[in-house]
Design a protein around this motif. Sequence first.
Motif, PDB file in Angstrom:
ATOM      1  N   UNK A  29     -31.469  -7.134  29.067  1.00  0.00           N
ATOM      2  CA  UNK A  29     -32.176  -5.877  29.326  1.00  0.00           C
ATOM      3  C   UNK A  29     -32.727  -5.838  30.746  1.00  0.00           C
ATOM      4  N   UNK A  30     -33.217  -6.970  31.231  1.00  0.00           N
ATOM      5  CA  UNK A  30     -33.799  -7.010  32.578  1.00  0.00           C
ATOM      6  C   UNK A  30     -32.741  -6.744  33.644  1.00  0.00           C
ATOM      7  N   UNK A  31     -31.576  -7.376  33.507  1.00  0.00           N
ATOM      8  CA  UNK A  31     -30.536  -7.175  34.517  1.00  0.00           C
ATOM      9  C   UNK A  31     -29.955  -5.765  34.435  1.00  0.00           C
ATOM     10  N   UNK A  32     -29.898  -5.209  33.239  1.00  0.00           N
ATOM     11  CA  UNK A  32     -29.463  -3.816  33.107  1.00  0.00           C
ATOM     12  C   UNK A  32     -30.454  -2.887  33.797  1.00  0.00           C
ATOM     13  N   UNK A  96     -38.762 -15.421  34.149  1.00  0.00           N
ATOM     14  CA  UNK A  96     -37.866 -15.007  35.225  1.00  0.00           C
ATOM     15  C   UNK A  96     -37.192 -13.675  34.896  1.00  0.00           C
ATOM     16  N   UNK A  97     -36.830 -13.482  33.635  1.00  0.00           N
ATOM     17  CA  UNK A  97     -36.296 -12.178  33.230  1.00  0.00           C
ATOM     18  C   UNK A  97     -37.359 -11.097  33.445  1.00  0.00           C
ATOM     19  N   UNK A  98     -38.597 -11.412  33.124  1.00  0.00           N
ATOM     20  CA  UNK A  98     -39.689 -10.465  33.355  1.00  0.00           C
ATOM     21  C   UNK A  98     -39.839 -10.156  34.852  1.00  0.00           C
ATOM     22  N   UNK A  99     -39.725 -11.174  35.699  1.00  0.00           N
ATOM     23  CA  UNK A  99     -39.832 -10.956  37.153  1.00  0.00           C
ATOM     24  C   UNK A  99     -38.740 -10.008  37.649  1.00  0.00           C
ATOM     25  N   UNK A 100     -37.537 -10.160  37.131  1.00  0.00           N
ATOM     26  CA  UNK A 100     -36.440  -9.267  37.517  1.00  0.00           C
ATOM     27  C   UNK A 100     -36.759  -7.838  37.098  1.00  0.00           C
ATOM     28  N   UNK A 101     -37.303  -7.692  35.891  1.00  0.00           N
ATOM     29  CA  UNK A 101     -37.688  -6.363  35.419  1.00  0.00           C
ATOM     30  C   UNK A 101     -38.822  -5.779  36.259  1.00  0.00           C
ATOM     31  N   UNK A 124     -24.193 -11.480  39.284  1.00  0.00           N
ATOM     32  CA  UNK A 124     -25.254 -12.439  38.967  1.00  0.00           C
ATOM     33  C   UNK A 124     -25.852 -12.147  37.595  1.00  0.00           C
ATOM     34  N   UNK A 125     -26.104 -10.880  37.335  1.00  0.00           N
ATOM     35  CA  UNK A 125     -26.652 -10.501  36.037  1.00  0.00           C
ATOM     36  C   UNK A 125     -25.696 -10.808  34.903  1.00  0.00           C
ATOM     37  N   UNK A 187     -32.433 -12.731  44.009  1.00  0.00           N
ATOM     38  CA  UNK A 187     -31.382 -13.738  43.931  1.00  0.00           C
ATOM     39  C   UNK A 187     -31.941 -15.071  43.450  1.00  0.00           C
ATOM     40  N   UNK A 188     -33.116 -15.409  43.929  1.00  0.00           N
ATOM     41  CA  UNK A 188     -33.758 -16.658  43.507  1.00  0.00           C
ATOM     42  C   UNK A 188     -34.088 -16.626  42.019  1.00  0.00           C
ATOM     43  N   UNK A 189     -34.562 -15.506  41.514  1.00  0.00           N
ATOM     44  CA  UNK A 189     -34.873 -15.403  40.085  1.00  0.00           C
ATOM     45  C   UNK A 189     -33.614 -15.616  39.246  1.00  0.00           C
ATOM     46  N   UNK A 190     -32.506 -14.984  39.649  1.00  0.00           N
ATOM     47  CA  UNK A 190     -31.251 -15.161  38.921  1.00  0.00           C
ATOM     48  C   UNK A 190     -30.789 -16.616  38.962  1.00  0.00           C
TER      49      UNK A 190
END
Length: 217
Positions: A29-32, A96-101, A124-125, A187-190
Amino acid sequence: MREVFQQELAEVQERLVRISGLVATSIERATTAFNSSDVTLAESVIADDHEIDELAASLDELAIDILARQQPVARDLRIVVSALRISASLERMGDLAEHIAQLARTRFPEKVVPKDLRPTFKELGRLDVLIAQKLTRLLESESTELAAEIRDDDDLVDDLHLSVFDKVLGETWKGAASDIVDATLASRYHERFADHAVSIAKKVQYLQTGDWVAVAH
């Protein structure tokens, strides 16, 4: 007593699988949200992260209780101690997923990264989601083949991570300073998400084979 102990160890594994499944959903969900600039989806990822945190904390309490009551030795001890460390990695993957979101929410209605980097972050996602799904299956099956696949997928993530740095630090880069910050953070989070999956895969493989697989990260 031995039967009860084995039931408790099985419960530890079941809880790890459940947390891993939630992490896989969170990163998907975060990467979407990140790639489509979907602020509603991003906010739902952020709001739901507490469930991963609470389940990880509950699992840690169970593992510590098992250590205190059962005083396991040899492989059983390694299982319980590894569960504590795996739980910590899963909790961090959820963060980390939360950070991407959060990046997606912060930059809404704009997209986080410039147009020429979007295909890289889409890949990456995709890889992070694939790794998370394989990780859940690994925790269910303890398959050494899946552990190896996760390490191979992580190599692809590492290559893409480096390509982002090459792009934003290259002479042809024309983006703003804020674009550099956002792209390097994302990029670092991924990349770190995949690294934690590799760390877990190493622990599972060690439990299965007794061999510690050194992976440079």
